[in-house]
Design a protein around this motif. Structure first.
Motif, PDB file in Angstrom:
ATOM      1  N   LYS A   1       0.852  -1.190   0.000  1.00  8.86           N
ATOM      2  CA  LYS A   1       0.000   0.000   0.000  1.00  8.86           C
ATOM      3  C   LYS A   1       0.890   1.242   0.000  1.00  8.86           C
ATOM      4  N   VAL A   2       0.351   2.323  -0.529  1.00  5.02           N
ATOM      5  CA  VAL A   2       1.070   3.602  -0.564  1.00  5.02           C
ATOM      6  C   VAL A   2       0.364   4.560   0.390  1.00  5.02           C
ATOM      7  N   THR A   3       1.093   5.066   1.364  1.00  2.00           N
ATOM      8  CA  THR A   3       0.527   6.077   2.267  1.00  2.00           C
ATOM      9  C   THR A   3       1.103   7.434   1.878  1.00  2.00           C
ATOM     10  N   ILE A   4       0.238   8.447   1.829  1.00  2.00           N
ATOM     11  CA  ILE A   4       0.678   9.754   1.324  1.00  2.00           C
ATOM     12  C   ILE A   4       0.127  10.883   2.182  1.00  2.00           C
ATOM     13  N   SER A   5       0.922  11.929   2.314  1.00  2.00           N
ATOM     14  CA  SER A   5       0.497  13.143   3.004  1.00  2.00           C
ATOM     15  C   SER A   5       1.158  14.332   2.322  1.00  2.00           C
ATOM     16  N   HIS A   6       1.058  15.497   2.956  1.00  2.00           N
ATOM     17  CA  HIS A   6       1.640  16.726   2.405  1.00  2.00           C
ATOM     18  C   HIS A   6       2.412  17.421   3.518  1.00  2.00           C
ATOM     19  N   ARG A   7       3.610  17.862   3.194  1.00  2.00           N
ATOM     20  CA  ARG A   7       4.465  18.471   4.224  1.00  2.00           C
ATOM     21  C   ARG A   7       3.813  19.692   4.867  1.00  2.00           C
ATOM     22  N   SER A   8       3.077  20.479   4.069  1.00  3.11           N
ATOM     23  CA  SER A   8       2.432  21.680   4.601  1.00  3.11           C
ATOM     24  C   SER A   8       1.367  21.347   5.636  1.00  3.11           C
ATOM     25  N   LEU A   9       0.775  20.164   5.499  1.00  2.00           N
ATOM     26  CA  LEU A   9      -0.302  19.749   6.394  1.00  2.00           C
ATOM     27  C   LEU A   9       0.162  19.739   7.849  1.00  2.00           C
ATOM     28  N   LEU A  10       1.268  19.076   8.108  1.00  2.00           N
ATOM     29  CA  LEU A  10       1.792  18.994   9.471  1.00  2.00           C
ATOM     30  C   LEU A  10       2.291  20.354   9.952  1.00  2.00           C
TER      31      LEU A  10
ATOM     32  N   ASP B   1       0.080  26.735  13.158  1.00  2.00           N
ATOM     33  CA  ASP B   1      -1.130  27.559  13.220  1.00  2.00           C
ATOM     34  C   ASP B   1      -2.235  26.943  14.072  1.00  2.00           C
ATOM     35  N   GLY B   2      -2.253  25.612  14.145  1.00  2.00           N
ATOM     36  CA  GLY B   2      -3.279  24.938  14.934  1.00  2.00           C
ATOM     37  C   GLY B   2      -2.896  24.799  16.398  1.00  2.00           C
ATOM     38  N   LEU B   3      -1.724  24.191  16.648  1.00  3.90           N
ATOM     39  CA  LEU B   3      -1.249  24.028  18.033  1.00  3.90           C
ATOM     40  C   LEU B   3      -0.523  25.269  18.554  1.00  3.90           C
ATOM     41  N   LYS B   4      -0.144  26.159  17.654  1.00  2.00           N
ATOM     42  CA  LYS B   4       0.557  27.401  18.013  1.00  2.00           C
ATOM     43  C   LYS B   4       1.908  27.142  18.692  1.00  2.00           C
TER      44      LYS B   4
ATOM     45  N   THR C   1      -9.290  12.538   4.311  1.00  2.00           N
ATOM     46  CA  THR C   1      -9.429  13.650   3.360  1.00  2.00           C
ATOM     47  C   THR C   1     -10.752  14.382   3.573  1.00  2.00           C
ATOM     48  N   ASP C   2     -11.760  13.671   4.118  1.00  2.00           N
ATOM     49  CA  ASP C   2     -13.074  14.289   4.339  1.00  2.00           C
ATOM     50  C   ASP C   2     -13.166  15.048   5.663  1.00  2.00           C
ATOM     51  N   THR C   3     -12.248  14.765   6.599  1.00  2.00           N
ATOM     52  CA  THR C   3     -12.331  15.420   7.916  1.00  2.00           C
ATOM     53  C   THR C   3     -11.234  16.457   8.141  1.00  2.00           C
ATOM     54  N   LEU C   4     -10.491  16.778   7.090  1.00  2.00           N
ATOM     55  CA  LEU C   4      -9.400  17.756   7.243  1.00  2.00           C
ATOM     56  C   LEU C   4      -9.907  19.128   7.667  1.00  2.00           C
ATOM     57  N   ASP C   5     -11.163  19.453   7.296  1.00  2.00           N
ATOM     58  CA  ASP C   5     -11.695  20.765   7.664  1.00  2.00           C
ATOM     59  C   ASP C   5     -11.956  20.880   9.169  1.00  2.00           C
ATOM     60  N   GLN C   6     -11.878  19.752   9.873  1.00  2.00           N
ATOM     61  CA  GLN C   6     -12.079  19.765  11.325  1.00  2.00           C
ATOM     62  C   GLN C   6     -10.765  19.918  12.094  1.00  2.00           C
ATOM     63  N   ILE C   7      -9.634  19.887  11.351  1.00  2.00           N
ATOM     64  CA  ILE C   7      -8.318  20.017  11.979  1.00  2.00           C
ATOM     65  C   ILE C   7      -7.931  21.488  12.013  1.00  2.00           C
ATOM     66  N   PRO C   8      -7.624  22.039  13.196  1.00  2.00           N
ATOM     67  CA  PRO C   8      -7.273  23.468  13.290  1.00  2.00           C
ATOM     68  C   PRO C   8      -5.978  23.794  12.562  1.00  2.00           C
ATOM     69  N   GLY C   9      -5.966  24.966  11.918  1.00  2.00           N
ATOM     70  CA  GLY C   9      -4.749  25.469  11.281  1.00  2.00           C
ATOM     71  C   GLY C   9      -4.580  25.100   9.826  1.00  2.00           C
ATOM     72  N   ILE C  10      -5.305  24.088   9.328  1.00  2.00           N
ATOM     73  CA  ILE C  10      -5.114  23.630   7.949  1.00  2.00           C
ATOM     74  C   ILE C  10      -5.727  24.637   6.972  1.00  2.00           C
ATOM     75  N   LYS C  11      -4.944  25.093   6.011  1.00  2.00           N
ATOM     76  CA  LYS C  11      -5.414  26.072   5.036  1.00  2.00           C
ATOM     77  C   LYS C  11      -6.297  25.403   3.982  1.00  2.00           C
ATOM     78  N   THR C  12      -7.226  26.182   3.469  1.00  2.00           N
ATOM     79  CA  THR C  12      -8.146  25.683   2.442  1.00  2.00           C
ATOM     80  C   THR C  12      -7.388  25.197   1.211  1.00  2.00           C
TER      81      THR C  12
END
Length: 437
Positions: free
Chosen positions: A164-173, A179-182, A232-243
Motif C-alpha cells: 500500500k502507498v501512504t501519502i500526506s503533504h508536508r504543509s499539512l503537518l 497555526d493549529g497548536l501554536k 481527506t473528508d475530515t481535514l476541515d475539522q483540523i485546526p490550522g489547515i489552510k483551504t
C-alpha cells in the motif's frame, strides 16, 4: 612465529556478491531499469564522494550527525561517502540547468553508505534506485511518480494487495503544528522528528517525548492523535489547515481515482519522511505482509533544493527504492524467479586434439548470443559433467571418440536428460529452437 591470516569476513553491514548473488542483483536492476526507461527516464551517475557541506545543507540531522561516513582528505577538505543521491542529482542538474530540456526525467542505481546498526531490511551499504523529475509544478508529476513507483512492484509480479502507498503533504503537518497548536518552529521541528520515528518506539515513549517537547499544553498528545487520524473528508475539522492545502490533497485523490490507483494509495497524515528538503507531497510504500510489515521505500516533492546551487528555482519530485527492502519484499511474497541458464552450453574436453575445434564451436554459439564455456583441461567424463551440473549449464556439447570419427556432436539437454547425435549445425539449430519456445 606463525603468520596470522586475515579474516575472510566482510565489513559489518556489507555483503559479498558471489555469482549466484550477482544473478539476483542484476535481475532486480534490469527489471527496475526496464520499467523506469519505459516512462522516458534517462540513467545518470555521480561520484561516490561529495563535499560534506552538500549534506549539511539539506540532509536530516540524524544522517549527518550519526550515520554519515565522513573524513578529511589529503587536501584537508571535509568529504563524505554519499548516504543518499538526491543532493548529488540536484547539484548535477543545477550545474547544467540552462542546457537541459524540461521536464528532466533521470534515474540512477547508486551504491550508498550509512553508519547504522544493521538489521532486517537495513544495512550499512546498499544499492538504491533513485527516480527524479524536475521542472513540473502541477500534480501530474505526483501522479506519474506514484504510478511509476507502483508499476515497479507490479513488474516483479506483486499482487495489488501486497503493498500500500501512504501519502500526506508536508504543509499539512506544518500548518497544524504552527497555526493549529501554536507551537514554535523549533517545537514543530522536534515533533516532526518524533512522528517520523513513532512506529519504532512505544506509545509511552511517544507520549513522553511529545509532552516534553510541548510542556505548556497537556492536551497536545490528544490533539496530535486526532490530526493523525484525519481523513481527506475530515481535514476541515483540523485546526490550522489552510483551504488551499486541503483542496490540493483532495484533488490529488480525485485524480488517483481516474488513473486506477485509489485502492492502493491511502491518505495518512502520519507520513513525515526524515529529510529536511521535502516541501510538498510525501509518500511511503509499505509491505502488507505480517512477515515483513515495514516501509519498502518512499519519496516526495522538494521545490527548493536546486536553490542551494542557483538563483533559479526548479521543482523536483522523486523516490528511492533500496535493493535490500525490495529483495525482502519479493522473498516474502514468493516472487523471486528460479534463475535457469537456458542459453548456456558447456563443451567438455575429452580428447586434447579437439580443443581448437571446440573453441571454434564455442565462437559460433556466442555469435548467436548463446553463452559457451570450453573446458581447458582434459578430464574424465563424469568429473566434467559434475562440474557442468554444479554451474547450472543447460546444454552439454560432447565430442568423444565416436563423434570425432563420424564428424558429429552429441547434444545433451540437462533439463530433460534427452540427448541427440547429429551435426554441429543441427545442434545449434536445436538449441535455438528450444530457446525460442
Amino acid at each position: 612465529m606463525k603468520e596470522q591470516k586475515l579474516t575472510t569476513e566482510n565489513y559489518k553491514g556489507t555483503r559479498d556478491f558471489y555469482p549466484e548473488d550477482m544473478r539476483l542483483r542484476n535481475y532486480l536492476f534490469s527489471v527496475m531499469k526496464d520499467v523506469v526507461r519505459s516512462y522516458g527516464y534517462e540513467e545518470y551517475d555521480g561520484p561516490m564522494v561529495e563535499s560534506l557541506d552538500l549534506y549539511r545543507a539539506k540532509t536530516g540531522e540524524e544522517i549527518v550527525g550519526k550515520q554519515i561516513y565522513n573524513f578529511i582528505d589529503k587536501g584537508d577538505r571535509e568529504v563524505a561517502i554519499r548516504p543518499e543521491m538526491t543532493p548529488t542529482v540536484a547539484r548535477m542538474v543545477a550545474k547544467k540547468l540552462r542546457d537541459l530540456p524540461r521536464p528532466i526525467r533521470w534515474f540512477s542505481i547508486p551504491n550508498l553508505w550509512r553508519y547504522e546498526q544493521p538489521g532486517h531490511g537495513r544495512l550499512r551499504e546498499h544499492w538504491q534506485l533513485n527516480v527524479d523529475m524536475f521542472g513540473v509544478t502541477n500534480q501530474r508529476a505526483e501522479l506519474e511518480i506514484l504510478s511509476l513507483a507502483c508499476d515497479i512492484l507490479f513488474a516483479f509480479g506483486a499482487p495489488r494487495n501486497s503493498f500500500k502507498v501512504t501519502i500526506s503533504h508536508r504543509s499539512l503537518l506544518d500548518e497544524f503544528l504552527l497555526d493549529g497548536l501554536k507551537v514554535s518552529p523549533n517545537q514543530a521541528h522536534e515533533v516532526s522528528k518524533i512522528l517520523d520515528k513513532k512506529n519504532k518506539i512505544t506509545e509511552e515513549e511517544y507520549t513522553n517525548l511529545v509532552s516534553k517537547t510541548i510542556p505548556n499544553d497537556p492536551t497536545a498528545v490528544s490533539k496530535i492523535n486526532l490530526f493523525l487520524a484525519a481523513t481527506t473528508d475530515t481535514l476541515d475539522q483540523i485546526p490550522g489547515i489552510k483551504t488551499e492545502t486541503r483542496s490540493t490533497i483532495q484533488t490529488l485523490f480525485q485524480d488517483l481515482k481516474t488513473i486506477g490507483l485509489d485502492d492502493i494509495v491511502i491518505f495518512d497524515p502520519s507520513v513525515v519522511r526524515g529529510f529536511d528538503y521535502y516541501t510538498g507531497f510525501i509518500f511511503e510504500i509499505f509491505d502488507t505482509s505480517p512477515q515483513n510489515k515495514r516501509s519498502l521505500y518512499g519519496g516526495g516533492r522538494y521545490d527548493n533544493l536546486i536553490g542551494l546551487f542557483s538563483n533559479e528555482e526548479l521543482s523536483g519530485i522523486g523516490f528511492g527504492l533500496g535493493d535490500v527492502t525490495l529483495q525482502n519484499f519479493l522473498t516474502v511474497h514468493n516472487l523471486l524467479p528460479k534463475f535457469a541458464n537456458d542459453s548456456t552450453v558447456y563443451i567438455p574436453l575429452l580428447d586434447e586434439s579437439t580443443f581448437a575445434e571446440n573453441h571454434n564451436f564455442a565462437k559460433e554459439l556466442r555469435k548467436e548470443k548463446i553463452s559457451a564455456e570450453v573446458s581447458l583441461v582434459s578430464q574424465k567424463m563424469g568429473k566434467q559433467l559434475s562440474y557442468a551440473e554444479k554451474k547450472g549449464y543447460r546444454w552439454i556439447l560432447l565430442r568423444g571418440e565416436d563423434e570425432i570419427k563420424a564428424g558429429t556432436v552429441t547434444l545433451k539437454d540437462m533439463a530433460t536428460r534427452n540427448q541427440w547425435t547429429f551435426s554441429f549445425a543441427e545442434a545449434l539449430h536445436k538449441i535455438k529452437e528450444e530457446l525460442s519456445k
